[in-house]
Design a protein around this motif. Structure first.
Motif, short mmCIF file in Angstrom:
data_model
loop_
_atom_site.label_atom_id
_atom_site.label_comp_id
_atom_site.label_asym_id
_atom_site.label_seq_id
_atom_site.Cartn_x
_atom_site.Cartn_y
_atom_site.Cartn_z
N LEU A 191 -6.38 4.77 -3.04
CA LEU A 191 -6.48 3.49 -2.36
C LEU A 191 -7.70 3.39 -1.45
O LEU A 191 -8.14 4.36 -0.84
N ALA A 192 -8.21 2.17 -1.38
CA ALA A 192 -9.14 1.75 -0.33
C ALA A 192 -8.52 0.55 0.35
O ALA A 192 -7.74 -0.19 -0.27
N ALA A 193 -8.82 0.35 1.61
CA ALA A 193 -8.23 -0.76 2.36
C ALA A 193 -9.28 -1.39 3.26
O ALA A 193 -10.29 -0.76 3.60
N THR A 194 -9.02 -2.62 3.64
CA THR A 194 -9.96 -3.33 4.51
C THR A 194 -9.32 -3.68 5.85
O THR A 194 -8.10 -3.68 6.00
N TYR A 195 -10.17 -3.97 6.81
CA TYR A 195 -9.75 -4.48 8.10
C TYR A 195 -10.61 -5.70 8.41
O TYR A 195 -11.77 -5.79 7.99
N ALA B 224 0.83 -1.20 0.00
CA ALA B 224 0.00 0.00 0.00
C ALA B 224 0.86 1.25 0.00
O ALA B 224 0.55 2.24 -0.68
N GLN B 225 1.95 1.22 0.75
CA GLN B 225 2.84 2.37 0.78
C GLN B 225 3.44 2.64 -0.60
O GLN B 225 3.50 3.79 -1.05
N ALA B 226 3.86 1.57 -1.29
CA ALA B 226 4.41 1.74 -2.63
C ALA B 226 3.36 2.25 -3.60
O ALA B 226 3.64 3.13 -4.43
N ALA C 152 -3.68 3.34 7.32
CA ALA C 152 -4.51 3.93 6.27
C ALA C 152 -4.44 5.45 6.30
O ALA C 152 -4.33 6.10 5.24
N GLU C 153 -4.49 6.03 7.47
CA GLU C 153 -4.44 7.49 7.57
C GLU C 153 -3.10 8.04 7.13
O GLU C 153 -3.02 9.06 6.44
N GLN C 154 -2.03 7.35 7.49
CA GLN C 154 -0.70 7.80 7.09
C GLN C 154 -0.52 7.80 5.57
O GLN C 154 0.14 8.66 5.00
N LEU C 155 -1.14 6.82 4.91
CA LEU C 155 -0.97 6.67 3.47
C LEU C 155 -2.02 7.43 2.66
O LEU C 155 -1.99 7.40 1.43
#
Length: 257
Positions: free
Chosen positions: A38-42, A28-30, A55-58
């Motif tokens: 981006l979207a991400a899951t937990y 995700a960082q790359a 997620a917030e950092q990226l």
């Protein structure tokens, strides 16, 4: 002139961030560094506390729960992608699971239920995601999953996950063949051993790390950033003619038996 790995404007869904040290977080960082949206899951509310700082950092645009064992949750996730973005350009599947009693025992002793659950979460969920992503990738796209060289050879204590990852790699090739006509590519990335929380579930994983480091030509293990660099290239247009591969990023470990 645009950079070779340019993901500006591309929309990517990252499934499997556990914390900042996970392979999915490195990818995700790359992706973010190359300009992707981006979207991400937990996994659940307990895991959300570990995922949100990453997620917030990226600058992840939105997050959602995703436990592939929960009926309807994966379908709801892709409906959210459609509603929010109207389409999808790439996806990273970086999840795996096997019950501890089956993972730590011999493969021949694994229960049918444990084997089935490991296959469902670690392999079949990738096929489900590919099917759900297909109508969203109207202009083509890329599907990535994460494997390990224990799929090809016997790795002590990797046990049940060896056959499961072998199935995942085969599934990736079939996805690439079946969806290639729509411009959808698929790859399995095969990192060397990395000290992640997920890997800590493998019995005596520290010893595996030590043996791997001793084998490597440069004596250095890879990290999640190395995996992320490869992932960013694969989902970019620079790799638009590459599909159906299992690609090692292991500092040459695959050279040795």
């Amino acid at each position: 002139m645009n950079p070779l790995v340019d993901l500006r404007g591309k929309r990517g869904l990252v499934i499997g961030i556990a914390n900042e040290h996970s392979i999915a977080a490195g990818c995700a960082q790359a992706f973010a560094q190359c300009g992707a949206r981006l979207a991400a899951t937990y996994l659940n509310e307990k895991a959300r506390g570990w995922v949100m700082p990453v997620a917030e950092q990226l600058g992840v645009e939105w997050t959602a729960p995703c436990d592939v064992r929960e009926p309807g949750q994966l379908e709801a996730l892709f409906e959210a992608v459609r509603a929010r973005w109207g389409g999808l350009d790439f996806l990273l599947h970086s999840i795996a699971f096997a019950p501890k009693e089956d993972l730590h025992g011999r493969v021949v002793d694994s229960s049918a239920a444990g084997f089935g659950q490991a296959m469902d979460v670690s392999c079949h969920s990738f096929l489900r995601m590919a099917k759900l992503a297909e109508p969203l990738m109207t202009e083509g796209g890329c599907l990535l999953c994460v494997t390990f060289y224990g799929s090809e050879r016997v790795v002590e204590h990797y046990n049940l996950m060896g056959p499961v990852k072998a199935a995942l790699e085969s599934a990736t090739r079939y996805v690439a063949a079946e969806l290639g006509g729509k411009g959808i590519r698929a790859h399995a990335i095969s990192p060397g051993p990395i000290a992640t929380r997920a890997a800590s579930g493998i019995d005596r994983f520290d010893a595996l790390l030590e043996r791997a480091a001793a084998q490597l030509p440069q004596g250095q293990l890879v990290d999640v950033g190395d995996v992320g660099a490869l992932a960013a290239f694969l989902v970019s247009d620079a790799a638009k003619r590459i599909t159906g591969t299992v690609i090692p990023v292991d500092n040459g470990q695959h050279l040795f038996a």
